[in-house]
Design an enzyme around this catalytic site. Sequence first.
Site, short mmCIF file in Angstrom:
data_model
loop_
_atom_site.label_atom_id
_atom_site.label_comp_id
_atom_site.label_asym_id
_atom_site.label_seq_id
_atom_site.Cartn_x
_atom_site.Cartn_y
_atom_site.Cartn_z
N THR A 1 -0.10 0.43 -0.37
CA THR A 1 0.23 0.26 -1.78
C THR A 1 1.54 0.95 -2.10
OG1 THR A 1 -1.34 2.04 -2.21
CG2 THR A 1 -2.05 -0.17 -2.76
N LYS B 1 3.06 8.49 2.95
CA LYS B 1 1.69 8.01 3.17
C LYS B 1 0.98 9.03 4.03
CE LYS B 1 3.69 4.26 4.86
NZ LYS B 1 3.02 3.27 4.02
N ARG B 2 -0.35 8.92 4.15
CA ARG B 2 -1.05 9.83 5.04
C ARG B 2 -0.44 9.76 6.45
NH1 ARG B 2 -5.79 12.54 3.37
NH2 ARG B 2 -6.01 13.11 5.55
N LYS C 1 0.10 4.41 11.41
CA LYS C 1 1.18 4.19 10.44
C LYS C 1 2.57 4.41 11.06
CE LYS C 1 -1.81 5.65 6.59
NZ LYS C 1 -1.89 4.53 5.62
N HIS D 1 -11.87 -1.31 3.13
CA HIS D 1 -10.49 -0.81 3.05
C HIS D 1 -9.86 -0.47 4.39
CE1 HIS D 1 -10.11 -0.26 -1.35
NE2 HIS D 1 -11.42 -0.11 -1.28
N LYS E 1 4.75 -0.04 -4.78
CA LYS E 1 5.39 0.89 -5.72
C LYS E 1 6.88 0.99 -5.44
CE LYS E 1 1.09 3.38 -5.55
NZ LYS E 1 0.34 4.39 -4.77
C1 26V Z 1 -10.11 6.75 7.45
C2 26V Z 1 -10.22 7.14 8.74
C3 26V Z 1 -11.23 8.13 9.10
C4 26V Z 1 -11.47 8.26 10.57
C5 26V Z 1 -10.20 8.23 11.35
C6 26V Z 1 -9.43 6.97 11.11
C7 26V Z 1 -9.34 6.61 9.69
C8 26V Z 1 -8.40 5.71 9.28
C9 26V Z 1 -8.30 5.34 7.97
C10 26V Z 1 -9.16 5.86 7.05
C11 26V Z 1 -9.00 5.47 5.62
C12 26V Z 1 -10.01 4.49 5.18
C13 26V Z 1 -9.95 4.09 3.76
C14 26V Z 1 -8.58 3.94 3.17
O1 26V Z 1 -8.09 4.85 2.54
N1 26V Z 1 -7.97 2.79 3.32
C15 26V Z 1 -6.72 2.47 2.66
O2 26V Z 1 -7.02 1.78 1.47
C16 26V Z 1 -5.87 1.40 0.73
C17 26V Z 1 -6.35 0.77 -0.56
O3 26V Z 1 -7.04 -0.41 -0.27
C18 26V Z 1 -5.00 0.45 1.56
O4 26V Z 1 -3.86 0.13 0.82
C19 26V Z 1 -4.63 1.11 2.87
O5 26V Z 1 -3.94 0.19 3.68
C20 26V Z 1 -5.88 1.61 3.59
O6 26V Z 1 -5.54 2.37 4.74
#
Ligand code: 26V
Length: 797
Positions: free
Chosen positions: A637, A531-532, A537, A345, A641
């Site tokens: 996502t 979004k986060r 982003k 992801h 939406k």
């Molecule tokens: C986690 C971390 C943790 C360390 C710091 C950087 C960082 C950056 C991103 C994440 C999130 C990882 C997993 C996640 O939530 N990915 C999201 O998954 C969604 C569903 O597939 C996708 O639509 C998003 O683009 C993606 O960021």
Amino acid sequence: MGLTTAQFIKDYKAAALHLFADSLDNLSTLQQYQALAFVVKGYYAKDWVQTKANNEKHHRKQVYYFSIEFMPGRLLGSNLLNLGIKATVEAGLERLALDPVTLYAAEGDPGLGNGGLGRLASAFLDAMASVGMAGHGNGIRYQYGLFQQRFVDGYQVELPDDWLRDPYVWETRKENRAVIVKYGGQVELRPRANGSLQAIYHGAEDVLAVPYDTAMVGYRTGCVNTLRLWAAEPVPGRAHNLAEKARVNAITQILYPDDSDNDGRELRLRQEYFFVSAGVQSIVTHFKRTHADLHLLPQFIAIHINDTHPAMAVLELMRILLDEEEMTWEEAWRLTVATMSYTNHTLMTEALETWPESMFAGLLPRLYQIAQEIDHRFRAAHVQQYGELLVDRSAPIANGQLRMAYLAVIGSHAVNGVAKLHTELLEQSVLHDFYTLYPARFNNKTNGITPRRWVQLADPALATLIDATLGPGWRRDPRALQDLRAHADDPAFLAALNAAKLANKGRLAAVIQQQLGLYVDPSAMFDVQIKRLHAYKRQLLHVFGLLDSYRALKAGEDRPARVHVFGAKAAPSYRYAKSVIKLINAVADLVNHDPAVNQKLQVAFLPNYGVSLAEAIIPAADVSEQISLAGTEASGTSNMKLMATGAITLATLDGANIEIQAVAGAENMVTFGLTATEATRMQSAHTYNARAVYEADPRLRAVVDMLTDGSIPGIASEGREIRTELLDYNDTYFVLEDFAAYLAANRKLDALWADPDRWAQAALANIAASGQFSADFTVQRYGREVWHVLPEQPIGD
Ligand code: 26V
């Protein structure tokens, strides 16, 4: 189901009496909600039992979606909708003089996830039940979900999310299905008579895993699947002092925010093993009760690894097959790989999980041995053909670390990214060596959303209009929305579309008024980014765009009125993200209080973004900001939406934005900025010079300077921090590089806005094309190509 209003009223009154020994009108709103949920639970209970019985009787293949996060959102409305009894129940409530909306709002929103990954997991469960696929969730019943966000003086403050303070009505505790999860101790391998090895544990710590099941009700299918969340408890009857009890309870106490720090890593590892071990054990136990031969496991079971957090499912299944079922390594491995599949992801390298060998070996000694054996065999199998270098780069254990993404790829028969571009980038970069080794395992599965929640439930104004125009067929098969195109030149329809949007904006304006004490004009353009909060982003680019408008308006330029709506949580230890939050709130303060601009420009940053707030914001959006640096957002996502409710996407060519453009039409969306290829080239050739870009563009200089020249009060240190990142650290995510293109894209939006019919046509094109992003289709593609299951009832029938 054939429910009458009279029957419902009777059931509801009986539930009030049964649960609270009182009549409905004497109950609190919360109790009225609980009694209602209790009644609804009764309405699907038989289907739930029947679904399980059918699955067993017909030996249907079961999909288990292992995910450390789930974000189901409120369930009352969606259960009523999916059961097909929403109108009946609402009519009954009305007759009882109860307001359905008030009752729906009394439900808590389980925030057992951080963002896209957790919400996707829940969308998939809803979708699997809705296409009649036997697919279940396996995860953790956190006692505290993701923190509740407040703003104090513009800063994010985190409060605990004590979501279980009121009982969660939808779950059922299944103590008779509890299993034991073992941590630590020593493992002794004793040879058995048949030559296999018996693992004997000394001094391991036993923890009881108790499942809580929640029904996932399909949309008018009668299919009711299960979300099983595990809670950690001390094993009853064993001596436990307080410290030991606290240690056990800690395992499922809190959800980790997707944080950049390393604190409490061991607890996170304990969490991961906890739900993985409990889940795999219960699957195997149940399988053995219902099937004669464990060698048929992959024929009847698929286990999906949602990101790397459950990757040790590979090791746990191996452990059970080797140690408890006495299989040979080769046989156990064949079955494991055939059972497992994995979704990646994110391309953020810092988010790819690794565990120090020493920590892993100490906490999970037997799994560590198995990981070592996998590592050993992987190296031996490939070194001849591919050489030391590749094997060392891609082995699951190296440099004192276990690399969970690599383990997941090696232990799965299928690996996918979540949008076309993302899968390509995985193949070319992050997982390139594995693409060389196992090209056939790689496949793309572009994400999806559930239009039931986002359109049917959250946007009744639009849903009613579509019903009146097309009939109700789109509700089951959203591809039918394509037929809306026939109305693109129908002025009455376009006007109705704009009117529905305006009504939704009025509702959001009321929320903004109530939450922020800010009046916003519903006729302004509502420009939304939800979004986060993360640097990649680029919420900062959005802020720069609106600061440019602020300056232009001050200088007497005219622009269409816009309300910029933000929703975003920052990880508690992510300093930079929190500084951007403070900046947005400070800019909001500045512009909202400036009478020279606030008729034309307003900023509303709503706190505590989550599923329920999204339901209020999304139907009210005119513009959907999807402006990550190309090549960084795996899919996104919220983009799907927002298009489904008719927002126009303002986007970089990143993640699923590219696919949205392909189906909605380039003329119905505004794109800008670097492509992923261009960004990568600039990164690797080191040709980007942020300071030079800044020096060359007076408009850019002006907004960047606002960070530190005192024109935005209250951000002295945050402004400096952000400016330093941009100019001294060379702007990691190319905000300055894309600034000019972003402004130009915004002027295109302004021009489009000036023509309400043309705007409505673009909105219509987006709504019409959104059907293909239904998660129903996504899970069907997984079903065909990854899990090898066929849904019982193909949708569209
Ligand atoms: C986690 C971390 C943790 C360390 C710091 C950087 C960082 C950056 C991103 C994440 C999130 C990882 C997993 C996640 O939530 N990915 C999201 O998954 C969604 C569903 O597939 C996708 O639509 C998003 O683009 C993606 O960021």
